[in-house]
Design a protein around this motif. Structure first.
Motif, PDB file in Angstrom:
ATOM      1  N   PHE A 109       0.828  -1.202   0.000  1.00 50.90           N
ATOM      2  CA  PHE A 109       0.000   0.000   0.000  1.00 50.90           C
ATOM      3  C   PHE A 109       0.868   1.260   0.000  1.00 50.90           C
ATOM      4  N   GLY A 110       1.911   1.268   0.828  1.00 47.02           N
ATOM      5  CA  GLY A 110       2.799   2.428   0.887  1.00 47.02           C
ATOM      6  C   GLY A 110       3.518   2.676  -0.421  1.00 47.02           C
ATOM      7  N   SER A 111       3.940   1.628  -1.081  1.00 47.51           N
ATOM      8  CA  SER A 111       4.624   1.775  -2.368  1.00 47.51           C
ATOM      9  C   SER A 111       3.697   2.346  -3.431  1.00 47.51           C
ATOM     10  N   ILE A 112       2.483   1.837  -3.483  1.00 45.72           N
ATOM     11  CA  ILE A 112       1.505   2.337  -4.458  1.00 45.72           C
ATOM     12  C   ILE A 112       1.173   3.794  -4.170  1.00 45.72           C
ATOM     13  N   TRP A 113       0.962   4.132  -2.896  1.00 43.27           N
ATOM     14  CA  TRP A 113       0.617   5.495  -2.513  1.00 43.27           C
ATOM     15  C   TRP A 113       1.737   6.463  -2.886  1.00 43.27           C
ATOM     16  N   LYS A 114       2.979   6.082  -2.580  1.00 43.44           N
ATOM     17  CA  LYS A 114       4.112   6.963  -2.895  1.00 43.44           C
ATOM     18  C   LYS A 114       4.293   7.103  -4.408  1.00 43.44           C
ATOM     19  N   ALA A 115       4.119   6.027  -5.150  1.00 48.53           N
ATOM     20  CA  ALA A 115       4.263   6.096  -6.608  1.00 48.53           C
ATOM     21  C   ALA A 115       3.226   7.038  -7.211  1.00 48.53           C
ATOM     22  N   VAL A 132       4.288  10.683  -6.351  1.00 48.30           N
ATOM     23  CA  VAL A 132       5.411  11.123  -7.184  1.00 48.30           C
ATOM     24  C   VAL A 132       4.932  11.377  -8.617  1.00 48.30           C
ATOM     25  N   HIS A 133       4.047  10.517  -9.110  1.00 50.79           N
ATOM     26  CA  HIS A 133       3.521  10.690 -10.459  1.00 50.79           C
ATOM     27  C   HIS A 133       2.766  12.014 -10.589  1.00 50.79           C
ATOM     28  N   ARG A 134       1.964  12.353  -9.582  1.00 50.79           N
ATOM     29  CA  ARG A 134       1.239  13.631  -9.608  1.00 50.79           C
ATOM     30  C   ARG A 134       2.211  14.810  -9.603  1.00 50.79           C
ATOM     31  N   LYS A 135       3.259  14.724  -8.771  1.00 54.01           N
ATOM     32  CA  LYS A 135       4.232  15.812  -8.708  1.00 54.01           C
ATOM     33  C   LYS A 135       4.983  15.960 -10.026  1.00 54.01           C
ATOM     34  N   LEU A 136       5.349  14.850 -10.637  1.00 50.50           N
ATOM     35  CA  LEU A 136       6.047  14.926 -11.923  1.00 50.50           C
ATOM     36  C   LEU A 136       5.155  15.522 -13.004  1.00 50.50           C
ATOM     37  N   ASN A 137       3.895  15.154 -12.997  1.00 52.46           N
ATOM     38  CA  ASN A 137       2.963  15.738 -13.977  1.00 52.46           C
ATOM     39  C   ASN A 137       2.835  17.239 -13.775  1.00 52.46           C
ATOM     40  N   ALA A 138       2.787  17.674 -12.520  1.00 53.01           N
ATOM     41  CA  ALA A 138       2.692  19.109 -12.241  1.00 53.01           C
ATOM     42  C   ALA A 138       3.938  19.841 -12.738  1.00 53.01           C
ATOM     43  N   VAL A 139       5.111  19.271 -12.529  1.00 49.35           N
ATOM     44  CA  VAL A 139       6.352  19.894 -13.009  1.00 49.35           C
ATOM     45  C   VAL A 139       6.368  19.940 -14.535  1.00 49.35           C
ATOM     46  N   GLU A 140       5.948  18.869 -15.179  1.00 51.81           N
ATOM     47  CA  GLU A 140       5.933  18.847 -16.640  1.00 51.81           C
ATOM     48  C   GLU A 140       4.952  19.883 -17.198  1.00 51.81           C
ATOM     49  N   GLU A 141       3.810  20.054 -16.541  1.00 50.78           N
ATOM     50  CA  GLU A 141       2.850  21.067 -16.998  1.00 50.78           C
ATOM     51  C   GLU A 141       3.432  22.463 -16.878  1.00 50.78           C
ATOM     52  N   ARG A 142       4.126  22.741 -15.770  1.00 48.80           N
ATOM     53  CA  ARG A 142       4.745  24.065 -15.580  1.00 48.80           C
ATOM     54  C   ARG A 142       5.841  24.312 -16.613  1.00 48.80           C
ATOM     55  N   ARG A 143       6.624  23.287 -16.914  1.00 47.69           N
ATOM     56  CA  ARG A 143       7.699  23.453 -17.904  1.00 47.69           C
ATOM     57  C   ARG A 143       7.128  23.657 -19.301  1.00 47.69           C
TER      58      ARG A 143
END
Length: 51
Positions: A28-34, A37-48
């Motif tokens: 559960f912890g691995s899925i939650w963290k993944a 991280v995926h949401r944060k990476l998408n946010a960074v890609e949108e800003r770039r």
């Protein structure tokens, strides 16, 4: 069919239960963290992409 554990039934079964619980928490912890991280990476890609 489960073998007769005699006087060791409670410790053995509780060890199995604890192991399964720990495994579930790790999965559960691995899925939650993944997902986080995926949401944060998408946010960074949108800003770039907008810069």
């Amino acid at each position: 069919m489960m073998p007769d554990l005699g006087q060791y039934a409670v410790p053995v079964l509780s060890a199995y239960a604890g192991s399964l619980l720990l495994l579930a928490v790790l999965i559960f912890g691995s899925i939650w963290k993944a997902r986080r991280v995926h949401r944060k990476l998408n946010a960074v890609e949108e800003r770039r992409g907008k810069a």
